[in-house]
Design a protein around this motif. Structure first.
Motif, PDB file in Angstrom:
ATOM      1  N   PHE A   1      36.188  35.134  41.794  1.00 17.60           N
ATOM      2  CA  PHE A   1      36.761  35.693  40.558  1.00 17.60           C
ATOM      3  C   PHE A   1      38.280  35.627  40.575  1.00 17.60           C
ATOM      4  N   GLY A   2      38.827  34.820  41.462  1.00 16.56           N
ATOM      5  CA  GLY A   2      40.270  34.775  41.663  1.00 16.56           C
ATOM      6  C   GLY A   2      41.063  34.330  40.447  1.00 16.56           C
ATOM      7  N   ALA A   3      40.444  33.507  39.574  1.00 15.22           N
ATOM      8  CA  ALA A   3      41.198  32.977  38.436  1.00 15.22           C
ATOM      9  C   ALA A   3      41.054  33.847  37.194  1.00 15.22           C
ATOM     10  N   LEU A   4      40.357  34.988  37.338  1.00 15.59           N
ATOM     11  CA  LEU A   4      40.065  35.800  36.146  1.00 15.59           C
ATOM     12  C   LEU A   4      41.030  36.975  36.025  1.00 15.59           C
ATOM     13  N   ASP A   5      41.143  37.502  34.815  1.00 15.26           N
ATOM     14  CA  ASP A   5      41.986  38.679  34.622  1.00 15.26           C
ATOM     15  C   ASP A   5      41.310  39.911  35.244  1.00 15.26           C
ATOM     16  N   ALA A   6      42.094  40.967  35.456  1.00 17.01           N
ATOM     17  CA  ALA A   6      41.635  42.118  36.232  1.00 17.01           C
ATOM     18  C   ALA A   6      40.386  42.773  35.647  1.00 17.01           C
ATOM     19  N   ILE A   7      40.338  42.893  34.320  1.00 18.41           N
ATOM     20  CA  ILE A   7      39.202  43.589  33.704  1.00 18.41           C
ATOM     21  C   ILE A   7      37.927  42.767  33.848  1.00 18.41           C
ATOM     22  N   THR A   8      38.041  41.461  33.545  1.00 18.62           N
ATOM     23  CA  THR A   8      36.888  40.584  33.705  1.00 18.62           C
ATOM     24  C   THR A   8      36.432  40.565  35.159  1.00 18.62           C
ATOM     25  N   ARG A   9      37.415  40.558  36.056  1.00 20.11           N
ATOM     26  CA  ARG A   9      37.088  40.482  37.480  1.00 20.11           C
ATOM     27  C   ARG A   9      36.293  41.701  37.928  1.00 20.11           C
TER      28      ARG A   9
END
Lengths: 300, 271
Positions: free
Chosen positions: A202-210
């Motif tokens: 999930f490294g490329a995702l924004d904090a909420i999505t992550r």
């Protein structure tokens, strides 16, 4: 997945058989952990003249979730490429339990024989843009020559538990980043290999999505019998998801410590857990070990 | 190149997109007609557009027959080119030895003026259809090979490794990853090839033939049947545009599931 790991106070660099310095760390793979799905012993890797990895020992048992944390460039991803068979180690041995008895390529090298038998999900979703979600998901089965009817059933069944049923006919570019990562995990899991490698999923995702996907991952992998090895530089993610956290130091990449996560299982494994005192304490301890590895050792 | 064609096709929706070009062409034609009439230019020197139109109508049967001959040469040559192009490009990408031994020769071959080879081909294979087909092939295989090699090489290393971790054999990786990745480039090369294939056929006919639009033009020029030469040119343009359109239609069908822009093609999940 939080099954058999000892739920007791953490031991740093001490007792566990695969931590450095323990008596049997350089021994035969069978000595690492009986019945381990994944066993890495004494693995080293060089690129040109520089040592990338040195004397890596670890094992992941059935139903166990192990996280590997460390600063960027410490060779975490290289280690996963070695385990998956994409790269060949310069030294040491990697053993993966094989549920598939009739391996077609018995005569191939040990490395090549792992290709196709270790599930590997990366930070980039690597979805094929000309294929629908369903066609992307079934890629692994298609390459193995699994029949269309069986493939359809398996794709539909897993897609349902992944919350992807409604987008099976969509093209990848119509999906959000979080949904694309779900498809990538679907593709990795469908061949039903005993070992799952997750490289900064999930490294490329924004904090909420992550954080949403971390919770989702906990749910879909709950009661999974797979041996899971997660690479991350996010210490919270490691504590939240894993039963054990292995800490790596750079140049050359090596495992310097192991922390057993002792969060109260059951209710604790959710996003709220990250605010509890014991979680914060665990995080402090891991960050402390990382900092001691030198200036580059600081993450977060 | 591909994204340009596709983006422009998306930007200018339908017939409305062609209107400016059609209007410009009409203005030029009207100016031509007016100048020819105003200065009473001789018909054998420069016929007016209406005279050329008249010739097109009067000699429709003749032009159609010779256009048929030319079209057969083009389609035959184009098909051979696609076959040769795919084989050469696959070989070049597959094997370093093939690349080193063949690629420089392919590039060098394009520095030879193909027009000068046409007389040799007439000597070697005669004036029948084969000499024309070979000239068409010489003109069209190059853009196909180059675009296909570029496309096949544009595959991400990470994608290839992902296929390997799923247990793909090299031939599976080629068929299911490299070929689909190369398709947009392949069609870009096909479009160039479609247009130059007409030039190839006409040159072949010019040097030695007994039928075809190139032969008809060569025959009509010295007889000062200038309107017929123009009519043949018009038919050749229509042929070229038709071939181009056919490739575009094929491309639209083959790439129907592809994202419209290049960024979506390689996008890696920004949410």
């Amino acid at each position: 997945m939080m099954g058999s790991a000892p739920q007791q106070a953490s031991a740093v660099g001490g007792g566990p058989p695969d931590s450095p310095g323990s008596p049997d760390s350089s021994g035969a793979t069978s000595g690492a952990l009986p019945g381990a799905y994944l066993a890495v012993s004494g693995v080293g890797f060089h690129y040109e003249d520089s040592a990338i990895l040195e004397d890596i020992n670890l094992s992941v048992g059935r139903g166990e979730f192990v996280a590997l944390v460390g600063p960027s460039g410490c060779g975490k991803s290289t280690l996963l490429n070695l385990i998956s068979g994409v790269l060949a180690p310069g030294a040491g041995q990697i053993k993966v339990v094989n549920t598939a008895k009739n391996l077609k390529n018995q005569d191939r090298s040990e490395r090549a024989s792992r290709l196709g038998h270790v599930s590997y999900m990366q930070q980039k979703d690597l979805l094929l843009p000309w294929r629908t979600v369903s066609e992307n998901g079934r890629l692994g089965l298609e390459l193995r020559g699994v029949g269309a009817a069986e493939t359809d059933t398996r794709v539909k069944r897993l897609a349902e538990s992944f919350g992807l049923s409604d987008v099976l006919g969509s093209m990848p570019w119509q999906l959000s980043g979080g949904m694309r990562q779900r498809v990538a995990l679907l593709r990795a899991l469908l061949p039903d290999n005993p070992v799952l490698l997750l490289d900064e999923p999930f490294g490329a995702l924004d904090a909420i999505t992550r954080s949403g996907l971390q919770q989702w991952l906990l749910n879909v992998l709950d009661r999974s019998e797979k041996a899971i090895l997660l690479v991350t530089h996010d210490v919270e993610e490691a504590i939240l998801l894993a039963d054990r956290v292995l800490i790596m130091a750079p140049a050359p990449g090596r495992i310097v410590a192991e922390v057993v996560i002792t969060l109260d299982s059951g209710t604790a494994r959710n996003l709220e857990a990250s605010t509890t005192p014991e979680f914060v304490e665990m995080k402090k301890r891991i960050l402390g070990i990382l900092r001691r590895q030198g200036p580059e050792g600081q993450t977060q | 190149m591909t994204s340009f064609w596709r983006a422009s096709a998306a930007g200018r929706a339908g017939v409305a997109g062609w209107l400016p070009a059609v209007a410009t062409a009409l203005v030029l034609l009207i100016a031509w007609e007016v100048i020819v009439r105003a200065f009473e230019v001789q018909r054998w020197l420069l016929p007016a557009p209406t005279v050329i139109l008249g010739e097109l109508i009067d000699s429709f049967g003749l032009l159609a027959r010779h256009a048929g001959t030319t079209l057969v040469e083009i389609v035959f040559g184009f098909a051979v080119s696609v076959f040769i192009g795919i084989s050469l490009a696959s070989g070049i990408v597959w094997s370093r030895a093939v690349e080193r031994s063949v690629y420089p020769i392919i590039i060098a071959s394009q520095t030879v003026p193909i027009f000068t080879l046409a007389p040799l081909l007439i000597i070697w294979v005669g004036t029948d259809i084969m000499s024309k087909v070979i000239v068409v092939v010489l003109f069209t295989f190059f853009p196909i090979v180059i675009s296909l090699v570029t496309g096949l090489r544009s595959v991400d290393r990470e994608m290839i490794d992902m296929f390997r971790t799923l247990g793909a054999s090299p031939s599976q990786t080629f068929r299911k990853l490299m070929v689909p990745t190369a398709l947009p480039n392949f069609f870009a090369g096909m479009k160039v090839a479609a247009v130059v294939s007409v030039i190839g056929a006409v040159i072949g006919e010019w040097v030695g033939a007994s039928a075809g639009l190139g032969w008809l033009m060569k025959l009509s020029g010295p007889q000062f049947q200038t309107a017929r030469v123009f009519a043949a040119i018009v038919v050749l343009s229509v042929l070229a545009m038709g071939l181009f359109a056919a490739v575009v239609i094929l491309e639209k069908w083959a790439l129907r599931n592809y994202p419209a822009t290049a960024s979506q093609l390689t996008g890696t999940g920004e949410s």
